[in-house]
Motif scaffolding. Structure first.
Motif, PDB file in Angstrom:
ATOM      1  N   UNK A 167       0.843  -1.267  -0.002  1.00 41.23           N
ATOM      2  CA  UNK A 167      -0.121   0.150   0.129  1.00 41.23           C
ATOM      3  C   UNK A 167       0.938   1.423   0.103  1.00 41.23           C
ATOM      4  N   UNK A 168       0.414   2.101  -0.832  1.00 43.20           N
ATOM      5  CA  UNK A 168       1.417   3.239  -0.857  1.00 43.20           C
ATOM      6  C   UNK A 168       0.497   4.652  -0.147  1.00 43.20           C
ATOM      7  N   UNK A 220      -4.131   1.775  -2.225  1.00 44.47           N
ATOM      8  CA  UNK A 220      -3.487   3.290  -2.191  1.00 44.47           C
ATOM      9  C   UNK A 220      -4.284   3.662  -0.907  1.00 44.47           C
ATOM     10  N   UNK A 221      -3.635   4.272   0.075  1.00 49.36           N
ATOM     11  CA  UNK A 221      -4.347   5.126   1.313  1.00 49.36           C
ATOM     12  C   UNK A 221      -4.582   6.359   0.675  1.00 49.36           C
ATOM     13  N   UNK A 222      -5.882   6.871   0.752  1.00 49.40           N
ATOM     14  CA  UNK A 222      -6.076   8.148   0.392  1.00 49.40           C
ATOM     15  C   UNK A 222      -6.416   8.998   1.503  1.00 49.40           C
ATOM     16  N   UNK A 223      -5.392   9.907   1.875  1.00 50.39           N
ATOM     17  CA  UNK A 223      -5.791  10.839   2.908  1.00 50.39           C
ATOM     18  C   UNK A 223      -5.860  12.216   2.235  1.00 50.39           C
ATOM     19  N   UNK A 233      -6.938   7.203   4.960  1.00 48.19           N
ATOM     20  CA  UNK A 233      -5.898   7.082   6.216  1.00 48.19           C
ATOM     21  C   UNK A 233      -6.034   8.233   7.124  1.00 48.19           C
ATOM     22  N   UNK A 234      -5.513   8.110   8.480  1.00 45.06           N
ATOM     23  CA  UNK A 234      -5.755   9.384   9.272  1.00 45.06           C
ATOM     24  C   UNK A 234      -4.457   9.932   9.672  1.00 45.06           C
ATOM     25  N   UNK A 249     -10.870   2.097   7.249  1.00 39.89           N
ATOM     26  CA  UNK A 249      -9.742   3.129   7.452  1.00 39.89           C
ATOM     27  C   UNK A 249      -9.462   3.453   8.760  1.00 39.89           C
ATOM     28  N   UNK A 250      -8.495   4.463   8.617  1.00 34.56           N
ATOM     29  CA  UNK A 250      -8.106   5.113   9.943  1.00 34.56           C
ATOM     30  C   UNK A 250      -8.967   6.169  10.694  1.00 34.56           C
ATOM     31  N   UNK A 251     -10.307   5.696  10.884  1.00 32.36           N
ATOM     32  CA  UNK A 251     -11.187   6.908  11.394  1.00 32.36           C
ATOM     33  C   UNK A 251     -11.802   6.327  12.842  1.00 32.36           C
TER      34      UNK A 251
END
Length: 366
Positions: free
Chosen positions: A235-236, A258-261, A288-289, A313-315
């Motif tokens: 994962x990028x 893909x981690x979308x922040x 992501x968080x 996700x990181x929520x």
């Protein structure tokens, strides 16, 4: 809409417990609450999620403050926009600085949704009635990590992200997998490996959901070579700061996830474009968080209602990080799930009494 005033509130709060990564330990968080006013009296909120020092990306709270106050806000003030994308296109005249741009982009999307009288999740095309929530853990010792994971499991989280780095990887993951054989585990390296080190290959044996950002952020080629040799999806995160980065990574085969922040990619406008690109090419995405305050968390929840966000996700719940957040209601996770807010815009109100308690600087830009 026409933005007539932008308020910047620099706020600072202590974390409930220090958060440890391969790059250092964070015990307090400073950020910028952005308050944008439309000529019709509607107010939208965004958040600059950079850290105080440039350990995650080159942006900091100080650089975001300067960029928003002196450069980006003047570009947007007293100009009519019919759609948030137009504001994002105007800010594109300024190179880079995605976290500063994202804070304004968030606020404008909030205004746009409020003027339509609809939740932001609906306005951007969200279809999910539930958002899957994971949690990130980071500590100095394996015992502390296991305690954090046990607490997260008891709170109903189904996925845990564990911070790793050279010398702090195999023993950690082995212990966690032994204690929690069925749990989805994501190992986040924060770019701490400088080559195809043996430990990265040995992580393949633990059935990880993914390994996040093992190598240098600027090196998509090395990530592509590593992905060919690993069964575990790469994962990028830090590598993806724009739609163009995502497109290049997909073309090279640098990742499977893909981690979308929102903050890292420059706002909701760009996050949606990346989501759509990944969905087209079969790349999984998750939100992501950044140890955010409540405003950014609310935006993350809205974004995560889009169809492609099938990975937790990181929520996390606000209470995991703050004794008291700056928004009401606070974000709450129940059995690993968050219900999207139903109110217009991001669906939360600012707790101005709390903001006043933690605000260290306030400026008005007109």
């Amino acid at each position: 809409m026409k933005i007539t005033q932008i308020d910047l509130h620099v706020i600072e709060m202590d974390l409930v417990a220090p958060f440890v990564t391969s790059l250092g330990s964070v015990s307090g968080r400073r950020g910028i609450l952005v308050e944008a006013h439309d000529e019709s009296g509607v107010t939208g909120y965004g958040e600059a999620v950079a850290f105080s020092t440039p350990w995650y990306t080159e942006e900091t709270v100080a650089t975001c403050y300067h960029m928003i106050k002196d450069i980006l806000a003047p570009l947007l003030l007293n100009t009519y926009f019919s759609y948030p994308k137009e504001a994002a296109e105007r800010m594109a005249a300024v190179r880079k600085n995605p976290m500063a741009k994202a804070a304004l982009d968030m606020a404008i999307w909030d205004i746009y949704a409020k003027k339509r009288g609809e939740p932001l999740s609906k306005v951007i095309g969200g279809t999910r009635n539930e958002v899957l929530a994971g949690v990130a853990v980071g500590a100095d010792t394996i015992e502390e990590l296991l305690a954090q994971i046990n607490h997260a499991k008891n709170d109903g989280y189904k996925r845990v992200k564990v911070k790793i780095g050279p010398g702090n990887d195999l023993d950690r993951i082995r212990a966690i997998r032994h204690s929690y054989p069925e749990m989805a585990i994501l190992a986040d390296a924060n770019s701490s490996y400088f080559s195809f080190e043996k430990d990265l290959y040995e992580l393949d044996a633990f059935g990880l959901q993914m390994i996040e950002q093992p190598l240098h952020p600027d090196d998509l080629v090395q990530h592509a070579e590593l992905q060919k040799k690993l069964k575990t999806p790469i994962c990028l995160d830090e590598s993806i700061t724009s739609f163009q980065d995502a497109w290049s990574a997909i073309q090279l085969g640098s990742c499977q996830v893909i981690n979308i922040k929102i903050g890292r990619v420059g706002g909701i406008t760009e996050a949606i474009r990346i989501h759509d690109l990944c969905e087209k090419h079969g790349i999984q995405v998750w939100c992501g968080g950044m140890l955010e305050f409540g405003v950014s968390r609310a935006h993350n929840i809205a974004l995560s209602t889009l169809k492609g966000f099938s990975i937790p996700g990181d929520i996390s719940s606000s209470k995991r990080y703050w004794k008291k957040d700056i928004t009401s209601p606070e974000v709450q996770v129940s059995n690993g799930i968050i219900r999207p807010f139903k109110g217009a815009g991001i669906g939360v109100e600012i707790d101005w009494k709390r903001v006043e308690e933690v605000c260290i600087q306030h400026v008005v830009v007109k």
